[in-house]
Scaffold this motif. Sequence first.
Motif, PDB file in Angstrom:
ATOM      1  N   ARG A  13      42.145  36.927  52.436  1.00 18.67           N
ATOM      2  CA  ARG A  13      40.785  36.410  52.299  1.00 18.67           C
ATOM      3  C   ARG A  13      40.089  37.077  51.119  1.00 18.67           C
ATOM      4  O   ARG A  13      39.442  36.405  50.314  1.00 18.67           O
ATOM      5  CB  ARG A  13      39.998  36.656  53.589  1.00 18.67           C
ATOM      6  N   ASN A  14      40.242  38.383  50.983  1.00 21.02           N
ATOM      7  CA  ASN A  14      39.628  39.099  49.863  1.00 21.02           C
ATOM      8  C   ASN A  14      40.181  38.618  48.520  1.00 21.02           C
ATOM      9  O   ASN A  14      39.425  38.465  47.561  1.00 21.02           O
ATOM     10  CB  ASN A  14      39.838  40.603  50.002  1.00 21.02           C
ATOM     11  N   VAL A  15      41.486  38.394  48.451  1.00 20.74           N
ATOM     12  CA  VAL A  15      42.097  37.913  47.217  1.00 20.74           C
ATOM     13  C   VAL A  15      41.554  36.538  46.858  1.00 20.74           C
ATOM     14  O   VAL A  15      41.211  36.276  45.701  1.00 20.74           O
ATOM     15  CB  VAL A  15      43.637  37.904  47.335  1.00 20.74           C
ATOM     16  N   ARG A  16      41.464  35.651  47.844  1.00 22.98           N
ATOM     17  CA  ARG A  16      40.931  34.304  47.588  1.00 22.98           C
ATOM     18  C   ARG A  16      39.496  34.369  47.093  1.00 22.98           C
ATOM     19  O   ARG A  16      39.141  33.715  46.107  1.00 22.98           O
ATOM     20  CB  ARG A  16      40.991  33.451  48.856  1.00 22.98           C
ATOM     21  N   ILE A  17      38.670  35.159  47.758  1.00 21.84           N
ATOM     22  CA  ILE A  17      37.254  35.268  47.379  1.00 21.84           C
ATOM     23  C   ILE A  17      37.124  35.841  45.966  1.00 21.84           C
ATOM     24  O   ILE A  17      36.393  35.297  45.133  1.00 21.84           O
ATOM     25  CB  ILE A  17      36.486  36.119  48.405  1.00 21.84           C
ATOM     26  N   LEU A  18      37.821  36.936  45.696  1.00 24.89           N
ATOM     27  CA  LEU A  18      37.737  37.551  44.369  1.00 24.89           C
ATOM     28  C   LEU A  18      38.241  36.620  43.282  1.00 24.89           C
ATOM     29  O   LEU A  18      37.648  36.534  42.199  1.00 24.89           O
ATOM     30  CB  LEU A  18      38.527  38.860  44.350  1.00 24.89           C
ATOM     31  N   THR A  19      39.318  35.899  43.554  1.00 31.79           N
ATOM     32  CA  THR A  19      39.878  34.994  42.552  1.00 31.79           C
ATOM     33  C   THR A  19      38.923  33.855  42.249  1.00 31.79           C
ATOM     34  O   THR A  19      38.671  33.533  41.082  1.00 31.79           O
ATOM     35  CB  THR A  19      41.233  34.445  43.023  1.00 31.79           C
ATOM     36  N   TRP A  20      38.362  33.239  43.279  1.00 30.68           N
ATOM     37  CA  TRP A  20      37.480  32.090  43.034  1.00 30.68           C
ATOM     38  C   TRP A  20      36.150  32.515  42.426  1.00 30.68           C
ATOM     39  O   TRP A  20      35.583  31.794  41.598  1.00 30.68           O
ATOM     40  CB  TRP A  20      37.287  31.276  44.306  1.00 30.68           C
TER      41      TRP A  20
END
Length: 99
Positions: free
Chosen positions: A8-15
Amino acid sequence: MSAESARRNVRILTWISFATGVIGGLLVAFPKVIGAGSPWVQLALGVATLVLAFRARKVGIAEVEGFDGRLSLAAALLGFLVLFFAGQAAYGMLAAATN
């Protein structure tokens, strides 16, 4: 950190890094929107894009099994492009101010 939380953190940071990169790219394309402060805002957005994209890569590599970092790498490349063009504009403004 659990695997689901890391994903979830990776998705949020990437977007978020993509969003800041796109906004910076739009300001590079249309610099008259903000005015004289546009290169400095572009530089800040480029730096934010890079920081967020590389943070996403760091979390993904360390915490997510089978992490595919192509999307965060694309966001980082977008950040480098924004920084490159914003740096040119900022340098042009500084050079014009000294002459």
